[in-house]
Enzyme design. Structure first.
Site, mmCIF file in Angstrom:
data_model
loop_
_atom_site.group_PDB
_atom_site.id
_atom_site.type_symbol
_atom_site.label_atom_id
_atom_site.label_comp_id
_atom_site.label_asym_id
_atom_site.label_seq_id
_atom_site.Cartn_x
_atom_site.Cartn_y
_atom_site.Cartn_z
ATOM 1 N N CYS A 1 40.287 38.037 44.019
ATOM 2 C CA CYS A 1 39.748 36.868 44.742
ATOM 3 C C CYS A 1 40.878 35.983 45.262
ATOM 4 C CB CYS A 1 38.849 36.040 43.819
ATOM 5 S SG CYS A 1 37.442 36.948 43.182
HETATM 6 C C1 BEZ Z 1 39.205 39.795 40.759
HETATM 7 O O1 BEZ Z 1 39.018 39.008 41.679
HETATM 8 O O2 BEZ Z 1 40.291 40.307 40.553
HETATM 9 C C2 BEZ Z 1 38.067 40.157 39.859
HETATM 10 C C3 BEZ Z 1 37.021 39.271 39.659
HETATM 11 C C4 BEZ Z 1 35.996 39.613 38.795
HETATM 12 C C5 BEZ Z 1 36.017 40.825 38.148
HETATM 13 C C6 BEZ Z 1 37.055 41.716 38.373
HETATM 14 C C7 BEZ Z 1 38.095 41.382 39.241
#
Ligand code: BEZ
Length: 211
Positions: free
Chosen positions: A45
């Site tokens: 994210c």
């Molecule tokens: C991420 O943005 O890296 C992420 C967010 C939630 C679960 C797994 C990865």
């Protein structure tokens, strides 16, 4: 209930990093992109929100406003924005919606309980100036989206909204386009003064009309 192409995008009021927003009023006559991400302070994210900030001028050039959503608070969004700026070189300068009660996530069907019953998936909704849903995309948490593809789709949506054309596989702005099958050859000759090439009666190619 699922949100489908052609539906009116549900309106809502939200707390965001840029204050309270009423969605339809905030959109005005612009195109809009509402996208969710699973959680603040997570790696994928962080890269996505940095990239969207970097592309802000590209969205503006397409008369398109962007806003992001996750189930975290405005305070978390603000603290995390500092990390995004530090690590991605760009601070989100578009609203981040705080949805801790999951009201908007549920309204937009962004929680898929068999993937996670608490976090939003990576959903994308493109909304036209008529407030109708033009595109939906859903990615899992583990796969970051390709925002160059989202810009490409936006170019296609905006072109096909105002010209009787469709865009072929892997099309990008400036490439040749397809004359919609509902036009007769005679109508196509009038609409496309640069002419068209008939590969099959249902496959007619013409230069992009607005270039
Ligand atoms: C991420 O943005 O890296 C992420 C967010 C939630 C679960 C797994 C990865």
């Amino acid at each position: 209930m699922a949100i489908r192409l052609g539906d009116i995008a549900p309106d809502f009021e939200a707390q965001t990093t840029e204050g309270t927003i009423r969605f339809h009023e905030w959109l005005g006559n612009s195109w809009g992109i509402l996208f969710s991400h699973p959680k603040d302070f997570t790696p994928v994210c962080t890269t996505e929100l940095g990239e969207v900030a970097r592309l802000k001028a590209e969205f503006a050039r397409r008369n398109t406003k962007v806003l992001a959503l996750s189930v975290d608070s405005v305070d978390d969004h603000r603290r995390w924005s500092g990390d995004i700026e530090e690590t991605q070189g760009c601070r989100p300068d578009y609203p981040l919606i705080a949805d801790p009660e999951r009201k908007i996530s549920q309204l937009y069907d962004m929680i898929h309980p068999n993937a996670s019953d608490t976090l939003t998936v990576r959903a994308v909704y493109i909304i036209g100036p008529d407030k109708k849903i033009k595109l939906t995309l859903t990615y899992p948490a583990s796969t970051g989206r390709n925002f160059a593809e989202i810009l490409r789709v936006l170019d296609s949506l905006q072109l096909t909204a105002s010209h009787s054309v469709a865009t072929p596989v892997n099309w990008k702005d400036g490439d040749d386009v397809i004359v919609v099958p509902s036009l007769s050859d005679e109508q196509a000759r009038q609409k496309f003064p640069k002419g068209f090439r008939t590969v099959k009666p249902y496959l007619r190619i013409t230069p992009q009309p607005n270039k």
